[in-house]
Design an enzyme around this catalytic site. Structure first.
Site, short mmCIF file in Angstrom:
data_model
loop_
_atom_site.label_atom_id
_atom_site.label_comp_id
_atom_site.label_asym_id
_atom_site.label_seq_id
_atom_site.Cartn_x
_atom_site.Cartn_y
_atom_site.Cartn_z
N MET A 46 49.60 -15.21 67.06
CA MET A 46 50.84 -15.78 66.54
C MET A 46 51.83 -16.06 67.66
O MET A 46 52.31 -17.18 67.82
CB MET A 46 51.45 -14.83 65.51
CG MET A 46 50.67 -14.74 64.21
SD MET A 46 50.81 -16.22 63.17
CE MET A 46 52.44 -15.98 62.48
N GLY A 47 52.15 -15.04 68.45
CA GLY A 47 53.17 -15.20 69.48
C GLY A 47 52.82 -16.24 70.52
O GLY A 47 53.68 -16.99 70.99
N SER A 81 55.01 -17.16 58.41
CA SER A 81 53.74 -17.49 57.78
C SER A 81 53.18 -18.76 58.41
O SER A 81 53.94 -19.64 58.81
CB SER A 81 53.93 -17.70 56.27
OG SER A 81 52.69 -18.00 55.63
N GLY A 101 49.87 -18.48 60.33
CA GLY A 101 48.65 -18.07 60.99
C GLY A 101 48.28 -18.96 62.17
O GLY A 101 49.13 -19.53 62.84
N LYS A 104 59.33 -12.03 52.85
CA LYS A 104 57.97 -12.22 53.35
C LYS A 104 57.01 -11.22 52.70
O LYS A 104 55.84 -11.55 52.45
CB LYS A 104 57.96 -12.05 54.88
CG LYS A 104 56.58 -12.19 55.54
CD LYS A 104 55.93 -13.54 55.26
CE LYS A 104 54.81 -13.89 56.22
NZ LYS A 104 53.78 -12.88 56.40
N HIS A 131 56.19 -12.69 49.43
CA HIS A 131 55.32 -13.84 49.72
C HIS A 131 53.88 -13.38 49.93
O HIS A 131 52.93 -13.97 49.39
CB HIS A 131 55.86 -14.55 50.97
CG HIS A 131 54.89 -15.47 51.65
ND1 HIS A 131 53.86 -15.02 52.45
CD2 HIS A 131 54.80 -16.83 51.67
CE1 HIS A 131 53.18 -16.05 52.93
NE2 HIS A 131 53.73 -17.15 52.46
N ASN A 132 53.70 -12.30 50.70
CA ASN A 132 52.35 -11.81 50.97
C ASN A 132 51.68 -11.30 49.70
O ASN A 132 50.48 -11.48 49.50
CB ASN A 132 52.39 -10.71 52.03
CG ASN A 132 52.71 -11.25 53.40
OD1 ASN A 132 52.68 -12.46 53.62
ND2 ASN A 132 53.01 -10.37 54.33
N GLU A 161 50.45 -14.24 47.87
CA GLU A 161 49.29 -14.78 48.58
C GLU A 161 48.03 -13.99 48.24
O GLU A 161 46.98 -14.57 47.92
CB GLU A 161 49.55 -14.72 50.09
CG GLU A 161 48.38 -15.14 50.94
CD GLU A 161 48.63 -14.88 52.43
OE1 GLU A 161 47.69 -15.07 53.22
OE2 GLU A 161 49.76 -14.48 52.79
#
Length: 254
Positions: free
Chosen positions: A13-14, A124, A126, A176, A179-180, A183
């Site tokens: 991600m980073g 979000s 990925g 978040k 949200h997860n 998901e």
């Protein structure tokens, strides 16, 4: 307005977020304790990988913006303990981990005692975020969010959509978390539906063909369904997939 910011944590991600930020014209001073992660970003325009946290801070002008993309919990806490003494009042710290929102509230209060601003950012997208953009849910004071707004606009799918200031510190990570949960519920529903169809052997249902058809015009179409259909097209029997899902500690918690 182009900014210079620090990015701590250069994993999947980073690292890609750093690339997307620099491709929008900003400058990223990047650090990860893993040499390989720093080397992987070598040659990226407007991106400078440094060897220490101290070097990262020294390469940023006040008021600094430092974004952490580390695992939630101890790795983030320990890095903040090292980072905070290096900063000065007015600097902004962003935590992009899948952190517990109560931890974010605690961090915001602790940093405020030193005159530092804090933003909790649920991220979000990925591994696809580099090209498609990231969905961003942020919490924090208005001044703190305004300071990082150019970065949010660079990371989002478009400058005017895909990111939202949810409320005060903790609100971003709380949103978040929900949200997860949604998901995971959607993925479970797709999995159970596909399992039912596979078990109905008398129909010899073509799951790749069905999921591809569902992607167009149906009320259950989604990006998760797009990914499912793409995967089934290459491995309809799921022979390469183990019946196991590792926990990311990013589910719903009170």
């Amino acid at each position: 307005m182009n900014l210079t910011l620090g990015m701590i944590g250069l994993g999947r991600m980073g690292g890609n977020m750093s690339r997307r930020i620099t491709r929008a014209g900003h400058v990223v001073i990047a650090w990860d304790r893993a040499v390989e992660a720093r080397v992987a970003l070598a040659g990226e325009p407007r991106l400078v990988a440094v060897v220490t946290l101290e070097e990262l801070v020294a390469n940023l002008s006040s008021p600094r913006i430092v974004w952490l993309m580390l695992p939630a919990g101890a790795p983030t806490d320990e890095t903040l303990q090292r980072l905070v003494p290096l900063l000065t009042p007015g600097d902004v710290v962003v935590d992009g981990a899948n952190a517990m929102y109560k931890d974010s509230q605690r961090h915001a209060a602790t940093l405020a005692e030193r005159g530092l601003l804090f933003v909790d950012a649920g991220v979000s997208g990925g591994v696809w975020g580099l090209e498609n953009g990231y969905g961003l849910m942020v919490g924090g004071d208005v001044a703190a969010v305004r300071a990082i707004e150019p970065v949010l606009r660079a990371l989002a799918p478009a400058e005017d959509r895909g990111w939202v200031h949810c409320g005060p510190a903790g609100a971003g990570h709380f949103t978040k978390m929900v949200h997860n949960g949604i998901e995971y519920g959607m993925m479970q529903a797709y999995a159970e539906g596909l399992a039912l169809m596979r078990a109905k052997s008398e129909f010899a249902l073509d799951l790749p063909q069905i999921t591809e058809a569902w992607r167009h015009g149906t009320v259950i179409r989604s990006w998760l369904l797009d990914l499912t259909a793409e995967f089934l097209a290459h491995d309809a029997a799921l022979e390469s997939t183990a019946p196991f899902v590792a926990s990311s500690a990013a589910g719903c918690r009170n």
